[in-house]
Each structure stands twice: as structure tokens, then as C-alpha cells.
Write an enzyme that holds these catalytic residues in place. Structure first.
Site, PDB file in Angstrom:
ATOM      1  N   THR A 235       1.118  -1.078  -0.173  1.00 43.50           N
ATOM      2  CA  THR A 235       0.247  -0.084   0.071  1.00 43.50           C
ATOM      3  C   THR A 235       0.920   1.515   0.017  1.00 43.50           C
ATOM      4  O   THR A 235       0.672   2.133  -0.464  1.00 43.50           O
ATOM      5  CB  THR A 235      -0.761  -0.107   1.829  1.00 43.50           C
ATOM      6  OG1 THR A 235      -2.002  -1.144   1.078  1.00 43.50           O
ATOM      7  CG2 THR A 235      -1.333   1.234   1.658  1.00 43.50           C
TER       8      THR A 235
ATOM      9  N   THR B  29       1.204  -4.223   4.248  1.00 41.61           N
ATOM     10  CA  THR B  29       1.149  -4.424   5.700  1.00 41.61           C
ATOM     11  C   THR B  29       0.606  -5.993   5.852  1.00 41.61           C
ATOM     12  O   THR B  29       1.164  -6.384   6.958  1.00 41.61           O
ATOM     13  CB  THR B  29       0.219  -4.089   5.951  1.00 41.61           C
ATOM     14  OG1 THR B  29      -0.891  -3.607   5.942  1.00 41.61           O
ATOM     15  CG2 THR B  29       1.327  -2.159   6.238  1.00 41.61           C
ATOM     16  N   ASP B  30      -0.009  -6.412   4.953  1.00 36.61           N
ATOM     17  CA  ASP B  30       0.145  -7.519   4.918  1.00 36.61           C
ATOM     18  C   ASP B  30       0.480  -8.915   5.721  1.00 36.61           C
ATOM     19  O   ASP B  30      -0.271  -9.774   6.563  1.00 36.61           O
ATOM     20  CB  ASP B  30      -1.918  -8.427   3.975  1.00 36.61           C
ATOM     21  CG  ASP B  30      -2.573  -7.637   3.620  1.00 36.61           C
ATOM     22  OD1 ASP B  30      -2.890  -6.940   4.958  1.00 36.61           O
ATOM     23  OD2 ASP B  30      -3.103  -7.300   2.757  1.00 36.61           O
TER      24      ASP B  30
HETATM   25  C1  SIN Z   1      -1.536  -2.541   2.613  1.00 33.07           C
HETATM   26  O1  SIN Z   1      -0.066  -3.007   2.875  1.00 33.07           O
HETATM   27  O2  SIN Z   1      -2.226  -2.214   4.048  1.00 33.07           O
HETATM   28  C2  SIN Z   1      -1.773  -4.044   2.487  1.00 33.07           C
HETATM   29  C3  SIN Z   1      -1.436  -4.419   1.365  1.00 33.07           C
HETATM   30  C4  SIN Z   1      -0.203  -5.304   0.994  1.00 33.07           C
HETATM   31  O3  SIN Z   1       0.360  -5.820   2.003  1.00 33.07           O
HETATM   32  O4  SIN Z   1       0.248  -5.539   0.106  1.00 33.07           O
END
Ligand code: SIN
Length: 359
Positions: free
Chosen positions: A43, A123-124
Site C-alpha cells: 500500500t 502491511t499484510d
Molecule cells: C497494505 O500494504 O496495507 C496492504 C497491501 C499489502 O499488504 O501489500
């Protein structure tokens, strides 16, 4: 800022670009630390159709040079270089990319001229990648992961400040020897402890029970505790190209043994169970896992609860069943450790329990 390679694919990654374009403050003293940002997507590199859309966007579409360009203050903290390692939504993170990333970090940090590495990530699955690197990076130089909850196109995007803070942490001498770190929303976490705890909040990462290692704000970095368990140079793990097949199953009301039996039939080397409470397991799944363990499949009990630890011989008779306790690792990090342990040649519950008790 010098870009080391501009390719968006792993296979075509160019790592041979010269560093002649690096801004230098030679002539003034001292030279700023030289930090390389390795971008993998997420993200933080995401874009939506409008600035008010923070949920319907595409992750990993903005290149690393653009991410760095919107944070001019980076050049006051470090001499910056960057490489686009991949451009993935981290839900799709896969082991070949882990191998590429860890090997690239080890190569960069073996260079006396490089002082630290920052990895931008989704983040995932950030907590899994961070723990993998914590166990396989062979350097005491800082490696700092960061990410964002809002895409780069959003009002109040959190990526630029997280990136500046991550580079600030990586440029600090006090960050050396702390293992892999995660800088997020002004906090500095150990890769072993940090987990994502919110689907939407900007304050999305926490280290349950144990808390963050420290904080970073306005160029100041302060560590408030150290990292106790061995990491990086002190582990027995090396990054390789082969990954033992390890999967995760969950225990819940009414669960059957079908998933475990299917995994064993598929030839998995290990199964982590996300148990209830203190790693307790529904009777049907526990019997299936005991059968799996008796056939040589490594079985590790973790908990789906989200904090706390799983006591050996607590909710299940590990000694009798041939199981291993994950301790305070969540199921996803337990899977990372189990893969590395099996790849390193560890076999049997006694040897594996020693590894889980150590790392
Ligand atoms: C994010 O980064 O918050 C969600 C998408 C990902 O993990 O690439």
C-alpha cells in the site's frame, strides 16, 4: 538519489548500477550514512482513483524512485540509493521472493560502503517477512521494514513519514545489532514481536504484551529495551532456494480432520496448528495431528488468540503426542521458523522444541 535497477520483476533485477550519482557531502564532515531502500510493493506504493479512497486501491504500482522523491528530507538523513526488488501486494508474498530479498540484503550489507537497508513492504504479511529476515540476515547493520496503511494517493497518506522514520532508524548507530526492525507510526518494533492488529488504523502494528523497542520522531531515535533472543549473525539459519512444505490449520468449533489428512496426503513436512486458547486443539484435529506426527510430520502448536504464549504440555500432552510448542510465536511466524528449522536439517520434536525455545 541513485536508483540501483529499475526493473519491476525479480528475475530482471539489476544490481550492477554504479553509485556515481549518489549525492555526497564529501568535504563536509562527517559523511551521512549510506542507506539502500529495497521496494517490494504494498500500500505504501499503492494508488487509488481519488484522494478519499483508502480501501479500493491497487497496491504496489508506484516505483521506488517516486516514493523517495516525495520525501526530500531523506537527503538530510542519509545518502540514498534504491532498488525495485518487486511490486507485489504482500498478500501474494511467496518464498522465492523471500529468497531474493534476503540474498540481496546480505550482499548489500557485506559491502563496507553500505550502512543499512530499508525495505518497503505491504502491511499484510510484513510480520512474516520481517521475522524471516531477522533469522537469515547475516549482518549486524540495521535492516528496517516499513509500510503504510493508506495508499500514496490518499489524503494524509502515512507512507512518506513512515519511510523517513525508517531511514532515520536505519541511519542510527544505535540500531546496529538489534536484529531486523519495523518502523511504523513512530514506533520501532522487533521483527520477532511485531504483528498487524488492525485492518484500517494508521496505528496498525503492535508488539503484544512486550511492547515496542522504542520510538522515532522528528529525527530522534530512542530505544527503550533490547532484543533478548538470538537473531541475524547468531542464528544457525541461512537463506536458501528450497523451502520445506509447511502449512497452517486452524482449530474451531465443529472442525473436522479433513484438512489435516489432506495435507498429510499431499506430503507436507510440517503443520502449524492455530489452536484455541493455550494452543488447545479440537479432539478430531488433535487425533489427526497425532497420526501425522507418528508419520514424521512436524506438528507445532500455536494459538489463534493473538497474544500470550503456548505452554509445552499445557493444553495438550506434547511429549506423548510428538508435538512442539510455538511459545510466544503466532502461527504465521511459527511457520517461518519451522520452515527454516526443517531446511537446516532439524528433525524430531526434541530438536525442534529446542529451536522454538531459542528463537
Ligand atoms: C497494505 O500494504 O496495507 C496492504 C497491501 C499489502 O499488504 O501489500
Amino acid at each position: 538519489m541513485a536508483a540501483r535497477g529499475a526493473s519491476l520483476t525479480i528475475a530482471a533485477m539489476n544490481t550492477s548500477t554504479s553509485s556515481s550519482a549518489i549525492p555526497s557531502n564529501e568535504g563536509t564532515t562527517p559523511l551521512l550514512p549510506r542507506i539502500v531502500v529495497l521496494a517490494t510493493g504494498g500500500t505504501i506504493a499503492g494508488a487509488a482513483a481519488s484522494a478519499t479512497n483508502t480501501s479500493g486501491y491497487q497496491a504496489g504500482v508506484i516505483g521506488v524512485e517516486q516514493l523517495l522523491a516525495v520525501v526530500p528530507a531523506l537527503s538530510t538523513v542519509a545518502r540514498m540509493e534504491s532498488e525495485q526488488i518487486a511490486s507485489v501486494d504482500s498478500k501474494d508474498m511467496a518464498m522465492p521472493l523471500w529468497t531474493t530479498l534476503a540474498q540481496r540484503i546480505n550482499t548489500l550489507l557485506a559491502d563496507d560502503e553500505i550502512d543499512g537497508v530499508v525495505v518497503t513492504h505491504g502491511t499484510d504479511t510484513l510480520e512474516e517477512t520481517a521475522y524471516l529476515l531477522h533469522l537469515t540476515v547475516k549482518s549486524d547493520k540495521p535492516v528496517v521494514l516499513t509500510a503504510a496503511m493508506r495508499p500514496a494517493s490518499a489524503l494524509s497518506a502515512d507512507g512518506p513519514l513512515n519511510l523517513l522514520n525508517a531511514v532515520t532508524v536505519a541511519a542510527q548507530a544505535s540500531s546496529r545489532g538489534q536484529g531486523v526492525l519495523v518502523a511504523f507510526n513512530n514506533k520501532i518494533h522487533s521483527a520477532r514481536d511485531v504483528v498487524k492488529t488492525s485492518t484500517y488504523a494508521v496505528d496498525a502494528f503492535h508488539s503484544p504484551e512486550i511492547g515496542a523497542l522504542g520510538w522515532v520522531q522528528d529525527g530522534r531515535v530512542e530505544f527503550q529495551r533490547g532484543v533478548v533472543r538470538p537473531h541475524t549473525l547468531a542464528t544457525e539459519f541461512v537463506i536458501g532456494a528450497t523451502w520445506p512444505h509447511v502449512e497452517i490449520v486452524v482449530s474451531y468449533a465443529g472442525v473436522s480432520r479433513i484438512a489435516v489428512d489432506a495435507l498429510v496426503a499431499a506430503g507436507v513436512r510440517g503443520i502449524v496448528v492455530a489452536g484455541t486458547g493455550n494452543g488447545s486443539i479440537h479432539a478430531s484435529v488433535q487425533q489427526a495431528l497425532a497420526d501425522a506426527a507418528s508419520q514424521g510430520v512436524a506438528v507445532v502448536r500455536a494459538s489463534r488468540v493473538g497474544s500470550g504464549h503456548v505452554m509445552r504440555n499445557g493444553a495438550a500432552a506434547d511429549d506423548a503426542l510428538g508435538f512442539v510448542s510455538a511459545g510466544s510465536l503466532n502461527p504465521y511466524k511459527a511457520r517461518v521458523l519451522l520452515m527454516l528449522a526443517l531446511a537446516a536439517g532439524a528433525t524430531g520434536p526434541v530438536a525442534l522444541q529446542k529451536i522454538f525455545d531459542t528463537y
